[in-house]
Design a protein around this motif. Structure first.
Motif, PDB file in Angstrom:
ATOM      1  N   THR A  43     -27.541 -38.455 -29.698  1.00 24.19           N
ATOM      2  CA  THR A  43     -26.747 -37.368 -29.100  1.00 24.19           C
ATOM      3  C   THR A  43     -27.619 -36.156 -28.771  1.00 24.19           C
ATOM      4  N   GLY A  49     -28.038 -29.035 -22.930  1.00 26.14           N
ATOM      5  CA  GLY A  49     -29.172 -28.136 -23.138  1.00 26.14           C
ATOM      6  C   GLY A  49     -28.820 -26.675 -23.378  1.00 26.14           C
ATOM      7  N   TRP A 256     -22.400 -40.949 -36.713  1.00 24.74           N
ATOM      8  CA  TRP A 256     -22.462 -42.121 -37.605  1.00 24.74           C
ATOM      9  C   TRP A 256     -22.352 -41.717 -39.085  1.00 24.74           C
ATOM     10  N   ALA A 353     -21.959 -39.372 -28.146  1.00 20.09           N
ATOM     11  CA  ALA A 353     -20.690 -39.136 -28.842  1.00 20.09           C
ATOM     12  C   ALA A 353     -20.783 -37.843 -29.643  1.00 20.09           C
ATOM     13  N   HIS A 381     -19.212 -29.925 -29.968  1.00 13.52           N
ATOM     14  CA  HIS A 381     -19.839 -29.610 -28.675  1.00 13.52           C
ATOM     15  C   HIS A 381     -21.107 -28.761 -28.849  1.00 13.52           C
TER      16      HIS A 381
HETATM   17  C1  LIG Z   1     -22.493 -34.853 -22.750  1.00 13.19           C
HETATM   18  C2  LIG Z   1     -22.797 -33.933 -23.908  1.00 13.19           C
HETATM   19  C3  LIG Z   1     -23.155 -32.611 -23.651  1.00 13.19           C
HETATM   20  C4  LIG Z   1     -23.422 -31.741 -24.706  1.00 13.19           C
HETATM   21  N1  LIG Z   1     -23.870 -30.473 -24.442  1.00 13.19           N
HETATM   22  C5  LIG Z   1     -24.217 -29.639 -25.480  1.00 13.19           C
HETATM   23  C6  LIG Z   1     -24.790 -28.361 -25.214  1.00 13.19           C
HETATM   24  O1  LIG Z   1     -25.033 -27.970 -24.066  1.00 13.19           O
HETATM   25  N2  LIG Z   1     -25.085 -27.558 -26.277  1.00 13.19           N
HETATM   26  C7  LIG Z   1     -24.862 -27.960 -27.558  1.00 13.19           C
HETATM   27  O2  LIG Z   1     -25.123 -27.174 -28.482  1.00 13.19           O
HETATM   28  N3  LIG Z   1     -24.390 -29.210 -27.845  1.00 13.19           N
HETATM   29  C8  LIG Z   1     -24.049 -30.039 -26.842  1.00 13.19           C
HETATM   30  N4  LIG Z   1     -23.561 -31.294 -27.103  1.00 13.19           N
HETATM   31  C9  LIG Z   1     -23.321 -31.694 -28.502  1.00 13.19           C
HETATM   32  C10 LIG Z   1     -24.613 -32.045 -29.232  1.00 13.19           C
HETATM   33  O3  LIG Z   1     -25.408 -32.890 -28.450  1.00 13.19           O
HETATM   34  C11 LIG Z   1     -24.290 -32.720 -30.580  1.00 13.19           C
HETATM   35  O4  LIG Z   1     -23.390 -31.899 -31.314  1.00 13.19           O
HETATM   36  C12 LIG Z   1     -25.563 -32.898 -31.403  1.00 13.19           C
HETATM   37  O5  LIG Z   1     -26.541 -33.590 -30.676  1.00 13.19           O
HETATM   38  C13 LIG Z   1     -25.286 -33.614 -32.718  1.00 13.19           C
HETATM   39  O6  LIG Z   1     -26.541 -33.703 -33.369  1.00 13.19           O
HETATM   40  P1  LIG Z   1     -26.713 -34.567 -34.664  1.00 13.19           P
HETATM   41  O7  LIG Z   1     -28.112 -34.375 -35.131  1.00 13.19           O
HETATM   42  O8  LIG Z   1     -25.601 -34.269 -35.593  1.00 13.19           O
HETATM   43  O9  LIG Z   1     -26.459 -36.079 -34.157  1.00 13.19           O
HETATM   44  P2  LIG Z   1     -27.484 -37.088 -33.414  1.00 13.19           P
HETATM   45  O10 LIG Z   1     -28.352 -36.360 -32.469  1.00 13.19           O
HETATM   46  O11 LIG Z   1     -26.670 -38.200 -32.884  1.00 13.19           O
HETATM   47  O12 LIG Z   1     -28.385 -37.595 -34.585  1.00 13.19           O
HETATM   48  C14 LIG Z   1     -27.917 -38.548 -35.529  1.00 13.19           C
HETATM   49  C15 LIG Z   1     -29.124 -39.389 -35.938  1.00 13.19           C
HETATM   50  O13 LIG Z   1     -28.694 -40.323 -36.936  1.00 13.19           O
HETATM   51  C16 LIG Z   1     -29.397 -41.537 -36.695  1.00 13.19           C
HETATM   52  N5  LIG Z   1     -28.664 -42.650 -37.307  1.00 13.19           N
HETATM   53  C17 LIG Z   1     -27.423 -43.088 -36.995  1.00 13.19           C
HETATM   54  N6  LIG Z   1     -27.077 -44.123 -37.789  1.00 13.19           N
HETATM   55  C18 LIG Z   1     -28.127 -44.333 -38.623  1.00 13.19           C
HETATM   56  C19 LIG Z   1     -28.367 -45.245 -39.692  1.00 13.19           C
HETATM   57  N7  LIG Z   1     -27.472 -46.160 -40.051  1.00 13.19           N
HETATM   58  N8  LIG Z   1     -29.544 -45.148 -40.355  1.00 13.19           N
HETATM   59  C20 LIG Z   1     -30.474 -44.222 -40.011  1.00 13.19           C
HETATM   60  N9  LIG Z   1     -30.295 -43.346 -39.007  1.00 13.19           N
HETATM   61  C21 LIG Z   1     -29.134 -43.398 -38.329  1.00 13.19           C
HETATM   62  C22 LIG Z   1     -29.457 -41.644 -35.196  1.00 13.19           C
HETATM   63  O14 LIG Z   1     -30.492 -42.531 -34.795  1.00 13.19           O
HETATM   64  C23 LIG Z   1     -29.703 -40.200 -34.791  1.00 13.19           C
HETATM   65  O15 LIG Z   1     -31.071 -39.913 -34.653  1.00 13.19           O
HETATM   66  C24 LIG Z   1     -23.288 -32.194 -26.055  1.00 13.19           C
HETATM   67  C25 LIG Z   1     -22.948 -33.529 -26.313  1.00 13.19           C
HETATM   68  C26 LIG Z   1     -22.697 -34.397 -25.258  1.00 13.19           C
HETATM   69  C27 LIG Z   1     -22.356 -35.832 -25.551  1.00 13.19           C
END
Ligand SMILES: Cc1cc2nc3c(=O)[nH]c(=O)nc-3n(C[C@H](O)[C@H](O)[C@H](O)COP(=O)(O)OP(=O)(O)OC[C@H]3O[C@@H](n4cnc5c(N)ncnc54)[C@H](O)[C@@H]3O)c2cc1C
Length: 416
Positions: A43, A49, A256, A353, A381
């Protein structure tokens, strides 16, 4: 072989990498674990960005009947749902609707405000330390309106947001042309938010933060979080080259995260709002300076390093259901009318997601029933925006410092 550390952070997206850096800054020996060999591949790679300091009100369920009806009939360009998955996410949508009642939505906004205010400051500090100033642009972003009615609603929202320090310029057609001369169309007006940061390579930023973490002695290992087991006072994961053991675990697995909290018996209502992107080359010498949201048509164009990234709004569907990039297909001709776009750079759209709780607040803090287990997920978001700020908050809680923001609205117990 066995790897030992004080803390293992599960998930190397923007949220996990930021938490790892903040824990490391506080003297903890940290191992970052992901199923991928590199950070920021999910994600946190594919977002729009924006370091969204202007979003002081989270994206809540619409209360306006017309909008609800358009969404129910799947006619809204910004929101679509997979009818077949409806039984699965309807209970969650009801909770989302309830949490979107005006007083409760205001409570969420006020809880998150200190994090939003801190977001860009925390990114600037990490970007300076990582030595990647090109990954942050100070362009702000522009929200376009095609109808007088949507502009009027947005100006009402802006009046409210200004009370919380949001700065904005209201643009007429000539103002839009002055800022973005290559846009075409009939616009009722636009709002330009000058303060938010723009990251032209969000996956690259997560990788730069992971490189900083490694440079400062942090270890990045490949492993599957689903293998997590409690072993006395410690936790163990099966890594790809041996067991990984620590007294404390941070769950930062974004969408996840249920793979870990679910088997441990926590019933936290994590759902996803899926979204898509597609990169296109600009035609000729056309330049887009700001990310531009065509709010009535429900898509955003962002000038990424890789090309113009067309991102879509929300799709409600099961996280693991096959991609249905209908919103990209619908937005594409409209995007071509808005800005001179050439060929698509990749053959198929990317899908991600957004990890969401019904009150649009993340879960940050101690797991209620498991000593040594911590949560940092559900950034909806705003995970790019909030990753470093919530990383600080979590690290302050874990190390006994005075937290910079009230952590109580983010507790997992709010769902018990
Ligand atoms: C279309 C879109 C536009 C967006 N625009 C913005 C924006 O402009 N500004 C903003 O602030 N946010 C934005 N967001 C939201 C933002 O991208 C997410 O909130 C953020 O990326 C979540 O980060 P995270 O580190 O929680 O999840 P992720 O980036 O998904 O990281 C989770 C990590 O867990 C790892 N993982 C999963 N399962 C396992 C497992 N079983 N074992 C080991 N590792 C695992 C994955 O490989 C991944 O690296 C947007 C999202 C989308 C979809």
């Amino acid at each position: 072989m066995q790897h030992r550390a004080d803390v293992v952070v599960l998930g190397a997206g923007m949220v996990g990498v930021s938490a790892a850096l903040h824990l490391q800054q506080r003297g903890r020996d940290v191992i970052l674990v992901d199923r991928h060999a590199r950070a920021g591949e999910e994600t946190s790679y594919g977002n729009a960005g924006l370091i969204e300091t202007a979003s002081v009100f989270p994206y809540m369920f619409p209360r306006d009947f017309g909008q609800i009806l358009r969404t129910a009939l799947n006619l809204s360009p910004a929101v679509r749902y997979a009818f077949a998955d409806l039984p699965e996410f309807l209970p969650w949508l009801v909770r989302y609707y309830m949490a979107s009642a005006p007083q409760r939505a205001l409570h969420s906004a006020m809880a998150e405000l200190p994090l939003i205010r801190r977001s860009r400051i925390e990114h600037e500090a990490l970007i300076a330390e990582a030595g990647v100033p090109d990954l942050l642009r100070s362009t702000g972003w522009i929200k376009l309106f095609r109808s007088e009615a949507t502009l009027a609603t947005a100006l009402g929202d802006l009046d409210r947001a200004r009370q919380y320090g949001v700065e904005a310029d209201v643009l007429d057609a000539s103002g839009i042309a002055a800022h973005e001369p290559n846009l075409s169309g009939e616009f009722a007006g636009a709002i330009r938010f000058p303060a938010p940061g723009f990251v032209p390579d969000p996956g690259g930023l997560a990788k730069a933060y992971a490189a900083l973490f490694a440079k400062k002695g942090g270890r990045f290992l490949v492993g599957d979080a689903r293998t997590l087991e409690q072993e006395g006072a410690s936790w163990r994961i099966a890594g790809s080259d041996g067991a990984i053991v620590a007294r404390e675990i941070v769950v930062a697995l974004g969408p996840w995260s249920d793979q870990v909290f679910g088997p441990l018996g926590y019933s936290i209502p994590l759902a996803v709002k899926r979204g898509y992107h597609l990169h296109l080359a600009p035609r000729g010498n056309a330049v887009l300076t700001h990310p531009v949201l065509d709010s009535d048509q429900g898509f955003l164009l962002a000038p990424m390093s890789k090309g113009i990234r067309l991102t879509t709004g929300v799709e409600f569907a099961r996280r693991d259901a096959p991609p249905t990039p209908i919103q990209v297909e619908r937005a594409l001709p409209k995007a071509r009318d808005l800005f001179p776009l050439g060929e698509a750079i990749e053959p198929t759209p990317w899908m991600g997601a957004r990890p969401c709780l019904p009150d649009m607040l993340p879960v940050i803090g101690r797991a209620p029933r498991h000593p040594g287990l911590w949560f940092d997920f559900g950034h909806q978001h705003h995970g790019l925006t909030l990753g470093p700020a919530t990383g600080r908050l979590l690290a302050e809680l874990m190390t006994g410092e005075t937290p910079f923001a009230d952590p109580s609205p983010f507790r997992a117990e709010r769902f018990s």
